[in-house]
Enzyme design. Sequence first.
Site, PDB file in Angstrom:
ATOM      1  N   PRO A 290     -70.610  -0.829 -41.335  1.00 44.22           N
ATOM      2  CA  PRO A 290     -69.874   0.423 -41.160  1.00 44.22           C
ATOM      3  C   PRO A 290     -68.930   0.358 -39.966  1.00 44.22           C
ATOM      4  O   PRO A 290     -69.280  -0.183 -38.927  1.00 44.22           O
ATOM      5  CB  PRO A 290     -70.995   1.434 -40.882  1.00 44.22           C
ATOM      6  CG  PRO A 290     -72.036   0.619 -40.178  1.00 44.22           C
ATOM      7  CD  PRO A 290     -71.988  -0.757 -40.806  1.00 44.22           C
ATOM      8  N   ARG A 292     -65.727   3.030 -39.710  1.00 46.10           N
ATOM      9  CA  ARG A 292     -65.294   4.424 -39.573  1.00 46.10           C
ATOM     10  C   ARG A 292     -66.463   5.383 -39.354  1.00 46.10           C
ATOM     11  O   ARG A 292     -66.411   6.280 -38.520  1.00 46.10           O
ATOM     12  CB  ARG A 292     -64.552   4.821 -40.852  1.00 46.10           C
ATOM     13  CG  ARG A 292     -63.860   6.158 -40.795  1.00 46.10           C
ATOM     14  CD  ARG A 292     -63.293   6.502 -42.178  1.00 46.10           C
ATOM     15  NE  ARG A 292     -62.528   5.422 -42.753  1.00 46.10           N
ATOM     16  CZ  ARG A 292     -61.210   5.252 -42.593  1.00 46.10           C
ATOM     17  NH1 ARG A 292     -60.535   6.117 -41.905  1.00 46.10           N
ATOM     18  NH2 ARG A 292     -60.585   4.218 -43.153  1.00 46.10           N
ATOM     19  N   CYS A 359     -38.789   7.118 -32.832  1.00 46.17           N
ATOM     20  CA  CYS A 359     -37.600   7.266 -33.683  1.00 46.17           C
ATOM     21  C   CYS A 359     -37.891   6.834 -35.115  1.00 46.17           C
ATOM     22  O   CYS A 359     -37.347   5.833 -35.608  1.00 46.17           O
ATOM     23  CB  CYS A 359     -36.466   6.435 -33.096  1.00 46.17           C
ATOM     24  SG  CYS A 359     -36.165   6.912 -31.408  1.00 46.17           S
TER      25      CYS A 359
HETATM   26  C1  LIG Z   1     -65.086  -6.684 -44.657  1.00 38.07           C
HETATM   27  C2  LIG Z   1     -65.099  -5.321 -44.102  1.00 38.07           C
HETATM   28  N1  LIG Z   1     -66.288  -4.794 -43.742  1.00 38.07           N
HETATM   29  C3  LIG Z   1     -66.344  -3.544 -43.208  1.00 38.07           C
HETATM   30  C4  LIG Z   1     -65.226  -2.787 -43.016  1.00 38.07           C
HETATM   31  C5  LIG Z   1     -65.372  -1.422 -42.395  1.00 38.07           C
HETATM   32  O1  LIG Z   1     -65.004  -0.407 -43.256  1.00 38.07           O
HETATM   33  P1  LIG Z   1     -65.254   1.103 -42.853  1.00 38.07           P
HETATM   34  O2  LIG Z   1     -64.595   1.336 -41.565  1.00 38.07           O
HETATM   35  O3  LIG Z   1     -64.648   1.888 -43.939  1.00 38.07           O
HETATM   36  O4  LIG Z   1     -66.741   1.299 -42.785  1.00 38.07           O
HETATM   37  C6  LIG Z   1     -63.976  -3.284 -43.400  1.00 38.07           C
HETATM   38  C7  LIG Z   1     -62.763  -2.463 -43.243  1.00 38.07           C
HETATM   39  O5  LIG Z   1     -61.663  -2.814 -43.515  1.00 38.07           O
HETATM   40  C8  LIG Z   1     -63.913  -4.594 -43.946  1.00 38.07           C
HETATM   41  O6  LIG Z   1     -62.749  -5.127 -44.304  1.00 38.07           O
END
Ligand SMILES: Cc1ncc(COP(=O)(O)O)c(C=O)c1O
Length: 438
Positions: A290, A292, A359
């Site tokens: 995870p 985000r 800009c």
């Molecule tokens: C391989 C991989 N794992 C995990 C993530 C994390 O995703 P999220 O921030 O949606 O949990 C990403 C995001 O681009 C990713 O590319």
Amino acid sequence: MHSFRYVQNRMLCESVDLEALAQKHGTPLYVYSKETITDHFKRLDGAMDSLDHLVCYAVKANSNLAILHTIAEMGGGFDIVSGGELFRVIKAGGKAGNCTFAGVGKTRAEIEYALKEGIYSFNAESEAELRLINEVAGAMGKKAPVALRVNPNVDAKTHKYISTGKSENKFGIDFDRMLEAYAAAAKECPNLEIRGVQMHIGSQLTSIDPFIEAAKKAVPLVAELKKRHDIKFFSIGGGIGIVYHESLDSGDVNWWGDKPAEERPLTVQSYANALVPILEPLKLRILLEPGRFMVGNAGALLTKVLFLKQGNAKKFVIVDAGMNDLIRPALYEGWHQIAPLQKSTNTTLEKVDVVGPICESGDFFAQDRELQPVDAGDTLAVLSAGAYGFGMASNYNSRPLAAEILVDGKEAHLIRERQTLEDLIRGEHVPRDDKEGK
Ligand SMILES: Cc1ncc(COP(=O)(O)O)c(C=O)c1O
């Protein structure tokens, strides 16, 4: 949960008054709540407790050392996508042995560095990459732990720029070529230790259905790979979506109550309840990645109103942060709640565009947004900006990068100094005729 709320009409992060922080450190200013980060980590970790698992925070979401340190302290692992991210993790006190290395374009130097540090697994995205890892490991007299990323061809139903699990995306190896790719690796790459399988179908998923569809599709393949290659782990990636519409009058994590499904986030409990029974029969170590979910709601970008401008078509609120500080609205039409640090008792709203000084017409934080009337000098918070905010910031228009603060209860720690004008030109050289400049 989130830790930004109004108390007596002033916005606090945990117990810290944000207007006072903005006065002290200036704006634009990123502010993060340690409480939210630890709460989110512990809830996800706890929800997966019945499985042997490791939460590997996706460093790309926010790579500040203090944030990585917070996660390392809780026993978290890390999902990295570059040598630079591995360097940061190690500097922050994280263990390379708890890192997975994702990404379609790893370089020889990055592979050497990761092997030297002893990462847990390279999550390889092509046969060509596997061959390079094999070659580098051979030259170093090492065995490289690897997994292959499967592209399950499942629609994550998210913005097309953050959807990664469809055949037309550049990520992973097509589902129907996986057995063949593992067999070739086992046969032709003696310096690889085949350790796992990885999958990540996209980011900001707000429905559980694509996760279930992808897991149900992948599990029989993973079971077969376990039988054939004795793999040890299955990483189910990241992607858990968050709510961008926050309630600032309540810290209640269930505040969304009866909102329609598309506005409700996945809860960690609904995620775990759906996925644990599908994954459990594999009897493998399950990794989660995870990004985000861990830091998104934990951060806000504070910005000062510079000017108001009434045009023929619109009223503009011009602020001192720009798309160089937070590019999500311009890049993926990302929506962020915007709220003044001082809430007015006047309940009338006016429709405005909140725009930055850059800009580009794409330099906006909100369009046609109903906001409490604001004046030049007021400070606004752009909420849920903790993920893919500072990490994607740039010096575009030669604007110094913002400062970052980590709030912990009543304390506010400066975790990154604001860049100076001298920082902007550090390392640049003007060619000169004399030898000195060469
Ligand atoms: C391989 C991989 N794992 C995990 C993530 C994390 O995703 P999220 O921030 O949606 O949990 C990403 C995001 O681009 C990713 O590319």
